[in-house]
Design a protein around this motif. Structure first.
Motif, PDB file in Angstrom:
ATOM      1  N   ARG A   1      47.336  40.664  44.527  1.00 14.54           N
ATOM      2  CA  ARG A   1      46.795  40.837  43.191  1.00 14.54           C
ATOM      3  C   ARG A   1      47.043  42.229  42.643  1.00 14.54           C
ATOM      4  O   ARG A   1      47.268  42.400  41.468  1.00 14.54           O
ATOM      5  N   THR A   2      46.969  43.230  43.487  1.00 13.66           N
ATOM      6  CA  THR A   2      47.204  44.583  42.990  1.00 13.66           C
ATOM      7  C   THR A   2      48.652  44.814  42.651  1.00 13.66           C
ATOM      8  O   THR A   2      48.994  45.485  41.688  1.00 13.66           O
TER       9      THR A   2
ATOM     10  N   SER B   1      49.299  42.617  39.023  1.00 15.35           N
ATOM     11  CA  SER B   1      48.065  42.484  38.274  1.00 15.35           C
ATOM     12  C   SER B   1      48.270  41.646  37.030  1.00 15.35           C
ATOM     13  O   SER B   1      49.342  41.551  36.478  1.00 15.35           O
TER      14      SER B   1
ATOM     15  N   SER C   1      40.801  47.405  36.441  1.00 11.26           N
ATOM     16  CA  SER C   1      41.295  48.387  37.399  1.00 11.26           C
ATOM     17  C   SER C   1      40.201  48.803  38.375  1.00 11.26           C
ATOM     18  O   SER C   1      40.472  49.105  39.539  1.00 11.26           O
TER      19      SER C   1
ATOM     20  N   ASP D   1      40.135  46.163  41.039  1.00 10.12           N
ATOM     21  CA  ASP D   1      41.315  46.340  41.894  1.00 10.12           C
ATOM     22  C   ASP D   1      41.103  47.484  42.882  1.00 10.12           C
ATOM     23  O   ASP D   1      41.400  47.364  44.074  1.00 10.12           O
TER      24      ASP D   1
ATOM     25  N   ARG E   1      40.771  38.302  38.852  1.00 15.73           N
ATOM     26  CA  ARG E   1      40.231  39.255  39.822  1.00 15.73           C
ATOM     27  C   ARG E   1      38.921  38.738  40.420  1.00 15.73           C
ATOM     28  O   ARG E   1      38.666  38.917  41.620  1.00 15.73           O
TER      29      ARG E   1
END
Length: 618
Positions: free
Chosen positions: A4-5, A8, A329, A332, A362
């Motif tokens: 995922r990071t 994104s 963010s 994350d 997320r």
């Protein structure tokens, strides 16, 4: 790195203001919180010109972690910048026109620079058009034209093609890896260096008065421009707009975010220094503006500086608690620091404030990491049903494909990847995921063709390693050398990434443990573990210790990697092999069986070794 990071979600909103008319208990329909019965009242929208409300007790989304400095005074802001030995947030050494003056933070204007919010009064922070020094001479007014390298060096529709040479160089490495012997890879590495030098020469010509083809500037710039479809064309329009309106701090922030997105979608870390310069320019024009702070958070996360990402996200949220980019963010960063409880709380807060695709995905990933696959799937399905843009559809469908693949549901995964590719036939995660699912189903020919297409365009570490393993598993004449060539290309990418401020230790550890220098793998894994304690870094360190024969030391890390309930067959396989090495036969059989039951095609080579080990145990 976590998927995922590294990939994104695209930002779907057009601005960073609170949602229109939030009423108590009326979160957007289909939000993850409402889906599982935990929706809470939306915080009251702050009135214009007022300071955003202070978070309630126990709410962690707006406040930094303990010990993080978030004061707005640049003189005291020692936590916003990485340590002196960290390069993630600093521009390359040869980039001086846009960096802050020596001794100042990224947000702090140079001594004597005007920092009023009115762009008309900001006349001292920009270098003159022909200046080569970092800052203008004391007392000398500077022209407001943006520096050429910030607005002219990224190709819009491919007309000038300057920095694309950097990406092309690594792609040449990928092509050559399939066509030549490993001994010839040195020539390709030299070609990469030549391309980087050529790019610098061309950029120097632009700074010295060269021109670039730029489309007509729009009358206004909005973050919505980035979701319009053609990212390169959007960047060209932004560049043109900033030539005409160089004091538009919002435009500079949007340009910085566009460069970050371009780096993500094209696998090109050379965009990151450009993003940093654009964001720094925005912050000099308007210190502490939340779009630029949120952009710095996104940039830090992209460079794997997750402490920096958390600090910048917290600063942005102090300015605007509804900033979707900062909220995303922040999640994350907490995930990648291994602070899963805090990440879960942050996801809940983000869902209440800015429900939408970036937050939904997320939210789902945090639940998946805790083993709650059912909720993760439900949230992603709701996100897909609400997605309208091609970017959102391809992103969410690919996330559902990855979730299905992790559970060994290959047919379902392929269905989702097909939907993602119907929205965007060039979307990298979908192309890679489809090849992975095809391999798991036993269609190695289609998998190899698909993965070759991926690495031709995006020679990133994970697909390079996977393609190499597919060659090894196929075992035709010439395949062993093809596999070695792919593994060698990982080193080229890592070198390019590090040159542009990206911490690539996790990539190094994972690739080198199985297919490279084992000692280097352990060194990289230890370095990554010193920075952050996640399930991914625990697994990488455990496996690096194992391949170096240090299994007793590895076992606690392998167990830690599987402790959250995250359904990951590779983690279970690594744990089982380590347990087998220390003589715990019963636990080894259980772990290896769990890996194969969960996802029997988790790795073309690993699954084969797991079956062999289980057979030997009988």
């Amino acid at each position: 790195m976590s998927p995922r990071t590294n990939d994104s979600a695209p930002e779907s909103d057009g601005g960073e203001q609170p949602p229109a008319g939030p009423e108590a208990g009326t979160a957007k329909a289909g939000t993850p919180a409402s889906a599982i019965g935990t929706a809470e009242a939306m915080p009251e929208k702050p009135s214009a010109g007022t300071t955003p409300e202070k978070p309630s007790a126990g709410t962690t989304a707006e406040e930094p972690s303990a010990g993080a400095t978030t004061e707005e005074s640049p003189a005291d802001a020692t936590a916003e910048e990485p340590a002196a030995d960290a390069t993630a947030e600093e521009p390359a050494a040869d980039i001086t026109p846009e960096g802050p003056s020596a001794g100042t933070t990224a947000e702090e204007p140079a001594a004597g620079a005007t920092t009023e919010e009115s762009p008309a009064d900001a006349t001292a922070e920009e270098p003159a058009a022909d200046a080569t020094a970092q800052e203008p001479a004391a007392g000398a007014p500077a022209q407001e034209a943006p520096a050429q390298e910030d607005v002219a060096q990224v190709p819009g529709s491919g007309a000038d093609g300057v920095l694309d040479e950097r990406v092309v160089a690594v792609r040449r490495l990928s092509v050559s890896g399939r066509r030549r012997r490993a001994a010839q890879l040195g020539f390709c590495a030299a070609a990469l260096a030549v391309a980087l030098t050529a790019g610098a020469v061309v950029l120097g010509a632009v700074r010295d008065g060269g021109t670039a083809n730029v489309a007509a500037a729009p009358v206004a710039v909005s973050p919505q421009l980035l979701a319009s479809g053609d990212l390169d064309a959007s960047i060209t329009s932004l560049q043109a707009h900033l030539r005409a309106q160089p004091k538009d701090f919002g435009g500079w922030a949007t340009l910085g975010l566009a460069y970050i997105e371009q780096a993500r979608t094209k696998g090109d870390p050379s965009r990151y220094p450009q993003a940093q310069r654009a964001l720094d320019r925005s912050l000099r024009l308007r210190p502490d503006n939340d779009p630029a702070l949120a952009g710095r958070a996104a940039l830090a996360a992209a460079r794997h500086d997750f402490h920096g990402a958390l600090t910048y996200a917290d600063r942005a949220l102090k300015q605007n608690p509804y900033s979707e980019r900062a909220l995303s963010s922040r999640i994350d960063a907490l995930v990648e620091l291994g602070r899963y409880d805090d990440a879960s709380k942050a996801a809940d807060v983000a869902d209440r404030r800015r429900p939408g695709v970036p937050v939904f995905t997320r939210y789902a990933y945090v639940r998946e990491l805790r083993g709650d696959v059912k909720t993760a799937r439900r949230v992603l399905e709701q996100a897909l049903s609400s997605a309208t843009s091609r970017g959102d559809i391809s992103y969410v469908a690919s996330a559902l494909g990855q979730l299905s693949w992790n559970q060994g549901e290959y047919k379902t995964a392929l269905t989702y990847y097909a939907r993602a590719l119907a929205a965007d036939d060039s979307y990298l995660p979908a192309l890679e995921g489809r090849a992975r699912a095809q391999a798991a189903q036993g269609d190695s020919a289609a998998a190899i063709r698909g993965m070759e297409q991926v690495v031709e365009r995006f020679p990133l570490p994970q697909p390079l390693v996977e393609l190499g393993e597919l060659y090894e598993a196929r075992g035709k004449e010439g395949d062993p050398q093809k596999a070695r060539d792919q593994y060698a290309l990982v080193d080229a990418w890592v070198a390019l990434a590090r040159a542009n401020g990206v911490n690539a230790d996790l990539d190094t550890a994972l690739a080198a443990a199985d297919h490279g220098d084992r000692k280097a793998a352990l060194k990289a894994a230890r370095a990554e573990w010193a920075r952050r304690h996640t399930v991914h870094t625990a697994d990488a360190l455990a496996w690096a210790l194992h391949v170096n024969g240090r299994d007793k030391e590895a076992l606690p890390y392998a167990r830690r990697a599987t402790a959250t309930g995250y359904h990951n067959a590779s983690f279970l396989y690594h744990r089982g092999m380590i347990e087998r090495a220390v003589g715990d036969a019963k636990e080894a059989r259980a772990s290896l069986k769990s890996a194969l039951d969960l996802n029997p095609g988790f790795s073309s080579l690993g699954a084969r070794k797991a079956r062999t080990a289980l057979g030997a145990a009988k």
